[in-house]
Design a protein around this motif. Structure first.
Motif, PDB file in Angstrom:
ATOM      1  N   MET A  66      63.350  52.054  35.401  1.00  0.00           N
ATOM      2  CA  MET A  66      62.372  51.344  36.214  1.00  0.00           C
ATOM      3  C   MET A  66      61.044  51.275  35.451  1.00  0.00           C
ATOM      4  O   MET A  66      60.615  52.241  34.831  1.00  0.00           O
ATOM      5  N   VAL A  67      60.414  50.115  35.514  1.00  0.00           N
ATOM      6  CA  VAL A  67      59.147  49.914  34.806  1.00  0.00           C
ATOM      7  C   VAL A  67      58.029  50.616  35.574  1.00  0.00           C
ATOM      8  O   VAL A  67      57.900  50.443  36.779  1.00  0.00           O
ATOM      9  N   PRO A  68      57.220  51.426  34.887  1.00  0.00           N
ATOM     10  CA  PRO A  68      56.111  52.083  35.586  1.00  0.00           C
ATOM     11  C   PRO A  68      55.104  51.060  36.093  1.00  0.00           C
ATOM     12  O   PRO A  68      54.922  49.998  35.501  1.00  0.00           O
ATOM     13  N   ARG A  69      54.459  51.389  37.208  1.00  0.00           N
ATOM     14  CA  ARG A  69      53.448  50.509  37.782  1.00  0.00           C
ATOM     15  C   ARG A  69      52.070  51.053  37.454  1.00  0.00           C
ATOM     16  O   ARG A  69      51.919  52.232  37.131  1.00  0.00           O
ATOM     17  N   CYS A  70      51.083  50.183  37.506  1.00  0.00           N
ATOM     18  CA  CYS A  70      49.715  50.622  37.276  1.00  0.00           C
ATOM     19  C   CYS A  70      48.774  49.855  38.190  1.00  0.00           C
ATOM     20  O   CYS A  70      49.106  48.777  38.669  1.00  0.00           O
ATOM     21  N   GLN A  71      47.620  50.433  38.420  1.00  0.00           N
ATOM     22  CA  GLN A  71      46.594  49.800  39.228  1.00  0.00           C
ATOM     23  C   GLN A  71      45.719  48.954  38.306  1.00  0.00           C
ATOM     24  O   GLN A  71      45.236  49.452  37.290  1.00  0.00           O
ATOM     25  N   ILE A  72      45.538  47.694  38.681  1.00  0.00           N
ATOM     26  CA  ILE A  72      44.636  46.827  37.926  1.00  0.00           C
ATOM     27  C   ILE A  72      43.600  46.235  38.878  1.00  0.00           C
ATOM     28  O   ILE A  72      43.824  46.179  40.087  1.00  0.00           O
ATOM     29  N   GLU A  73      42.511  45.806  38.309  1.00  0.00           N
ATOM     30  CA  GLU A  73      41.445  45.159  39.075  1.00  0.00           C
ATOM     31  C   GLU A  73      41.563  43.655  38.864  1.00  0.00           C
ATOM     32  O   GLU A  73      41.570  43.184  37.725  1.00  0.00           O
ATOM     33  N   VAL A  74      41.710  42.909  39.955  1.00  0.00           N
ATOM     34  CA  VAL A  74      41.785  41.453  39.870  1.00  0.00           C
ATOM     35  C   VAL A  74      40.438  40.883  40.294  1.00  0.00           C
ATOM     36  O   VAL A  74      39.926  41.224  41.361  1.00  0.00           O
ATOM     37  N   LEU A  75      39.862  40.051  39.435  1.00  0.00           N
ATOM     38  CA  LEU A  75      38.569  39.420  39.709  1.00  0.00           C
ATOM     39  C   LEU A  75      38.807  37.943  39.998  1.00  0.00           C
ATOM     40  O   LEU A  75      39.459  37.253  39.210  1.00  0.00           O
ATOM     41  N   TYR A  76      38.288  37.503  41.131  1.00  0.00           N
ATOM     42  CA  TYR A  76      38.462  36.109  41.535  1.00  0.00           C
ATOM     43  C   TYR A  76      37.144  35.362  41.368  1.00  0.00           C
ATOM     44  O   TYR A  76      36.088  35.881  41.708  1.00  0.00           O
ATOM     45  N   PHE A  77      37.242  34.128  40.862  1.00  0.00           N
ATOM     46  CA  PHE A  77      36.049  33.306  40.672  1.00  0.00           C
ATOM     47  C   PHE A  77      36.253  31.948  41.325  1.00  0.00           C
ATOM     48  O   PHE A  77      37.376  31.458  41.428  1.00  0.00           O
ATOM     49  N   ALA A  78      35.149  31.325  41.728  1.00  0.00           N
ATOM     50  CA  ALA A  78      35.132  29.960  42.249  1.00  0.00           C
ATOM     51  C   ALA A  78      36.148  29.789  43.375  1.00  0.00           C
ATOM     52  O   ALA A  78      36.164  30.565  44.319  1.00  0.00           O
ATOM     53  N   LYS A  79      36.992  28.774  43.256  1.00  0.00           N
ATOM     54  CA  LYS A  79      37.933  28.420  44.325  1.00  0.00           C
ATOM     55  C   LYS A  79      38.896  29.568  44.634  1.00  0.00           C
ATOM     56  O   LYS A  79      39.244  29.797  45.791  1.00  0.00           O
ATOM     57  N   SER A  80      39.332  30.298  43.606  1.00  0.00           N
ATOM     58  CA  SER A  80      40.276  31.392  43.866  1.00  0.00           C
ATOM     59  C   SER A  80      39.632  32.470  44.740  1.00  0.00           C
ATOM     60  O   SER A  80      40.296  33.078  45.571  1.00  0.00           O
ATOM     61  N   ALA A  81      38.325  32.701  44.579  1.00  0.00           N
ATOM     62  CA  ALA A  81      37.620  33.686  45.414  1.00  0.00           C
ATOM     63  C   ALA A  81      37.536  33.192  46.853  1.00  0.00           C
ATOM     64  O   ALA A  81      37.693  33.970  47.799  1.00  0.00           O
ATOM     65  N   GLU A  82      37.289  31.878  47.027  1.00  0.00           N
ATOM     66  CA  GLU A  82      37.262  31.316  48.380  1.00  0.00           C
ATOM     67  C   GLU A  82      38.603  31.506  49.061  1.00  0.00           C
ATOM     68  O   GLU A  82      38.676  31.912  50.219  1.00  0.00           O
ATOM     69  N   ILE A  83      39.683  31.209  48.344  1.00  0.00           N
ATOM     70  CA  ILE A  83      41.026  31.302  48.921  1.00  0.00           C
ATOM     71  C   ILE A  83      41.378  32.748  49.242  1.00  0.00           C
ATOM     72  O   ILE A  83      41.869  33.058  50.328  1.00  0.00           O
ATOM     73  N   ALA A  84      41.128  33.647  48.291  1.00  0.00           N
ATOM     74  CA  ALA A  84      41.497  35.056  48.484  1.00  0.00           C
ATOM     75  C   ALA A  84      40.591  35.736  49.515  1.00  0.00           C
ATOM     76  O   ALA A  84      40.998  36.713  50.144  1.00  0.00           O
ATOM     77  N   GLY A  85      39.377  35.217  49.660  1.00  0.00           N
ATOM     78  CA  GLY A  85      38.445  35.825  50.606  1.00  0.00           C
ATOM     79  C   GLY A  85      37.785  37.078  50.061  1.00  0.00           C
ATOM     80  O   GLY A  85      37.091  37.784  50.784  1.00  0.00           O
ATOM     81  N   VAL A  86      38.024  37.374  48.793  1.00  0.00           N
ATOM     82  CA  VAL A  86      37.411  38.536  48.139  1.00  0.00           C
ATOM     83  C   VAL A  86      37.033  38.151  46.717  1.00  0.00           C
ATOM     84  O   VAL A  86      37.597  37.215  46.157  1.00  0.00           O
ATOM     85  N   ARG A  87      36.080  38.868  46.147  1.00  0.00           N
ATOM     86  CA  ARG A  87      35.693  38.627  44.746  1.00  0.00           C
ATOM     87  C   ARG A  87      36.520  39.499  43.803  1.00  0.00           C
ATOM     88  O   ARG A  87      36.713  39.163  42.639  1.00  0.00           O
ATOM     89  N   SER A  88      36.970  40.644  44.316  1.00  0.00           N
ATOM     90  CA  SER A  88      37.813  41.518  43.487  1.00  0.00           C
ATOM     91  C   SER A  88      38.632  42.419  44.386  1.00  0.00           C
ATOM     92  O   SER A  88      38.277  42.653  45.545  1.00  0.00           O
ATOM     93  N   GLU A  89      39.739  42.901  43.839  1.00  0.00           N
ATOM     94  CA  GLU A  89      40.580  43.860  44.563  1.00  0.00           C
ATOM     95  C   GLU A  89      41.435  44.601  43.554  1.00  0.00           C
ATOM     96  O   GLU A  89      41.666  44.122  42.446  1.00  0.00           O
ATOM     97  N   THR A  90      41.875  45.777  43.954  1.00  0.00           N
ATOM     98  CA  THR A  90      42.759  46.580  43.111  1.00  0.00           C
ATOM     99  C   THR A  90      44.171  46.440  43.644  1.00  0.00           C
ATOM    100  O   THR A  90      44.400  46.594  44.840  1.00  0.00           O
ATOM    101  N   ILE A  91      45.099  46.113  42.752  1.00  0.00           N
ATOM    102  CA  ILE A  91      46.495  45.985  43.158  1.00  0.00           C
ATOM    103  C   ILE A  91      47.370  46.802  42.209  1.00  0.00           C
ATOM    104  O   ILE A  91      46.958  47.143  41.103  1.00  0.00           O
ATOM    105  N   SER A  92      48.577  47.097  42.660  1.00  0.00           N
ATOM    106  CA  SER A  92      49.548  47.831  41.847  1.00  0.00           C
ATOM    107  C   SER A  92      50.623  46.852  41.383  1.00  0.00           C
ATOM    108  O   SER A  92      51.224  46.151  42.195  1.00  0.00           O
ATOM    109  N   VAL A  93      50.826  46.783  40.067  1.00  0.00           N
ATOM    110  CA  VAL A  93      51.820  45.875  39.487  1.00  0.00           C
ATOM    111  C   VAL A  93      52.591  46.610  38.397  1.00  0.00           C
ATOM    112  O   VAL A  93      52.139  47.635  37.895  1.00  0.00           O
ATOM    113  N   PRO A  94      53.764  46.072  38.003  1.00  0.00           N
ATOM    114  CA  PRO A  94      54.471  46.668  36.865  1.00  0.00           C
ATOM    115  C   PRO A  94      53.596  46.614  35.615  1.00  0.00           C
ATOM    116  O   PRO A  94      52.893  45.628  35.406  1.00  0.00           O
TER     117      PRO A  94
END
Length: 88
Positions: free
Chosen positions: A1-29
């Motif tokens: 199984m591939v290990p997962r890690c926490q990354i910080e996703v930064l949203y700008f412009a339209k993507s920030a409007e859609i996501a409703g946040v400017r940044s968030e931490t998510i867990s991905v492979p």
């Protein structure tokens, strides 16, 4: 199984409007294709599908298109969703 890690996703412009946040931490492979990472983000924020063809990632400040490139992420990496950059 591939290990997962926490990354910080930064949203700008339209993507920030859609996501409703400017940044968030998510867990991905730790090893994930750019297109798969986008799928994970679309799962969190389905509206992002609308801008899929208009954005690119910046991973550790390096531009990456949303294709089959394999990303090797480290815990704490920043992944920015960059809107179209007009030049001229």
């Amino acid at each position: 199984m591939v290990p997962r890690c926490q990354i910080e996703v930064l949203y700008f412009a339209k993507s920030a409007e859609i996501a409703g946040v400017r940044s968030e931490t998510i867990s991905v492979p730790q090893e994930i294709k750019a297109s798969q990472l986008w799928q994970e983000l679309e799962t969190l924020h389905p509206g992002l599908a609308d801008v899929r063809n208009q954005v690119i990632f910046a991973v550790r400040q390096e531009y990456v298109e949303l294709g089959d490139q394999q990303l090797l992420l480290q815990p704490g990496d920043e992944v920015a969703i960059i809107p179209p950059i007009s030049g001229g």
